[in-house]
Design an enzyme around this catalytic site. Sequence first.
Site, PDB file in Angstrom:
ATOM      1  N   ARG A 159       0.834  -1.174   0.034  1.00  0.00           N
ATOM      2  CA  ARG A 159      -0.031  -0.060  -0.138  1.00  0.00           C
ATOM      3  C   ARG A 159       0.962   1.156   0.074  1.00  0.00           C
ATOM      4  O   ARG A 159       1.975   1.285   0.823  1.00  0.00           O
ATOM      5  CB  ARG A 159      -0.823  -0.040   1.228  1.00  0.00           C
ATOM      6  CG  ARG A 159      -2.194  -0.713   1.119  1.00  0.00           C
ATOM      7  CD  ARG A 159      -2.828  -0.834   2.373  1.00  0.00           C
ATOM      8  NE  ARG A 159      -3.158   0.229   3.186  1.00  0.00           N
ATOM      9  CZ  ARG A 159      -3.982   0.412   4.437  1.00  0.00           C
ATOM     10  NH1 ARG A 159      -4.469  -0.726   4.608  1.00  0.00           N
ATOM     11  NH2 ARG A 159      -4.018   1.733   4.769  1.00  0.00           N
ATOM     12  N   ARG A 170       0.838   8.561   9.450  1.00  0.00           N
ATOM     13  CA  ARG A 170      -0.388   7.975  10.023  1.00  0.00           C
ATOM     14  C   ARG A 170      -0.561   7.800  11.406  1.00  0.00           C
ATOM     15  O   ARG A 170      -1.456   7.910  12.246  1.00  0.00           O
ATOM     16  CB  ARG A 170      -0.549   6.726   9.303  1.00  0.00           C
ATOM     17  CG  ARG A 170      -1.017   6.768   7.845  1.00  0.00           C
ATOM     18  CD  ARG A 170      -1.036   5.581   7.163  1.00  0.00           C
ATOM     19  NE  ARG A 170      -1.741   4.625   7.402  1.00  0.00           N
ATOM     20  CZ  ARG A 170      -1.378   3.271   7.118  1.00  0.00           C
ATOM     21  NH1 ARG A 170      -0.176   2.868   6.722  1.00  0.00           N
ATOM     22  NH2 ARG A 170      -2.262   2.244   7.580  1.00  0.00           N
TER      23      ARG A 170
HETATM   24  P1  AMP Z   1      -7.057   2.155   6.834  1.00  0.00           P
HETATM   25  O1  AMP Z   1      -7.121   1.376   5.881  1.00  0.00           O
HETATM   26  O2  AMP Z   1      -8.135   2.166   7.893  1.00  0.00           O
HETATM   27  O3  AMP Z   1      -5.877   2.351   7.305  1.00  0.00           O
HETATM   28  O4  AMP Z   1      -7.279   3.417   6.064  1.00  0.00           O
HETATM   29  C1  AMP Z   1      -6.534   4.207   4.857  1.00  0.00           C
HETATM   30  C2  AMP Z   1      -6.609   5.549   4.705  1.00  0.00           C
HETATM   31  O5  AMP Z   1      -8.008   5.739   4.458  1.00  0.00           O
HETATM   32  C3  AMP Z   1      -6.400   6.384   6.209  1.00  0.00           C
HETATM   33  O6  AMP Z   1      -4.885   6.694   6.227  1.00  0.00           O
HETATM   34  C4  AMP Z   1      -7.178   7.794   5.583  1.00  0.00           C
HETATM   35  O7  AMP Z   1      -6.521   8.513   4.590  1.00  0.00           O
HETATM   36  C5  AMP Z   1      -8.531   7.037   4.941  1.00  0.00           C
HETATM   37  N1  AMP Z   1      -9.608   6.960   5.925  1.00  0.00           N
HETATM   38  C6  AMP Z   1     -10.015   5.537   6.321  1.00  0.00           C
HETATM   39  N2  AMP Z   1     -11.006   5.883   7.091  1.00  0.00           N
HETATM   40  C7  AMP Z   1     -11.064   7.143   7.563  1.00  0.00           C
HETATM   41  C8  AMP Z   1     -11.804   7.920   8.307  1.00  0.00           C
HETATM   42  N3  AMP Z   1     -12.854   7.529   9.375  1.00  0.00           N
HETATM   43  N4  AMP Z   1     -11.572   9.290   8.458  1.00  0.00           N
HETATM   44  C9  AMP Z   1     -10.724   9.692   7.607  1.00  0.00           C
HETATM   45  N5  AMP Z   1      -9.844   9.279   6.814  1.00  0.00           N
HETATM   46  C10 AMP Z   1      -9.952   7.920   6.651  1.00  0.00           C
END
Ligand code: AMP
Length: 216
Positions: A159, A170
């Site tokens: 990713r 992050r």
């Molecule tokens: P994740 O797969 O949960 O690590 O999400 C990957 C990316 O998607 C994050 O680093 C954010 O850029 C975006 N993202 C996912 N969920 C959210 C959320 N609830 N609020 C804001 N950005 C989000």
Amino acid sequence: MLIVLLGPPGAGKGTQGERLAARLEVPKIATGDVLRAAVRDGTPLGLAAKAAMDRGDLVPDDVIQGIMKEALTGPAAANGAILDGVVRTIPQAEGLRDMLASVDRELDAVLLFDVETEELVRRLSGRTTCNACQRPFFGREPGEPCECPDGTKGILIRRSDDEPDAVRKRLDVFKAQTQPVIEWYRKNGGRVIAINAVGTLDEVEARAIAGLGPAR
Ligand code: AMP
């Protein structure tokens, strides 16, 4: 049951979310998965979210509220859902509370995944992810084929937000914007259950189930 999974990136929310969803027979809703699919398909949502995601930043709250609403008001989530990464800021927590109140529902629990930062960096820097089913793998290389549960022939990728700069970003974003959400839930009557998320998949799952207790 309606359960929010909270925790830093790399804590295992996605993997344990799959297991909990299967066990409780409810869907897992992950905003990250919805956004990555939108980026892959080149939809307006994906085009709007891609730059922020690549940097490791959050996408705007109103975009997330839209995804939440669509996912939670559909028939699939009528008996509950596991919400993975769906709530990352206080405005999102408030938005979810209001949206649920408007349909006379509320959260049953907030499951908090506890993992040290060093372990998170180690996990994320060695992670590959299937571009189809989105499952994570450790110790496998980009380009290898995935054995997707539904038979799709996915390929493992790194990713873009698992690159070192984005990982650091992050983790900073988690501390600044998501950590306060834990306190918000505690103050606003949420049932926050913290579990040690380091261990085998079975061990962490057992802790989650024990934490949720017989009410689940
Ligand atoms: P994740 O797969 O949960 O690590 O999400 C990957 C990316 O998607 C994050 O680093 C954010 O850029 C975006 N993202 C996912 N969920 C959210 C959320 N609830 N609020 C804001 N950005 C989000």
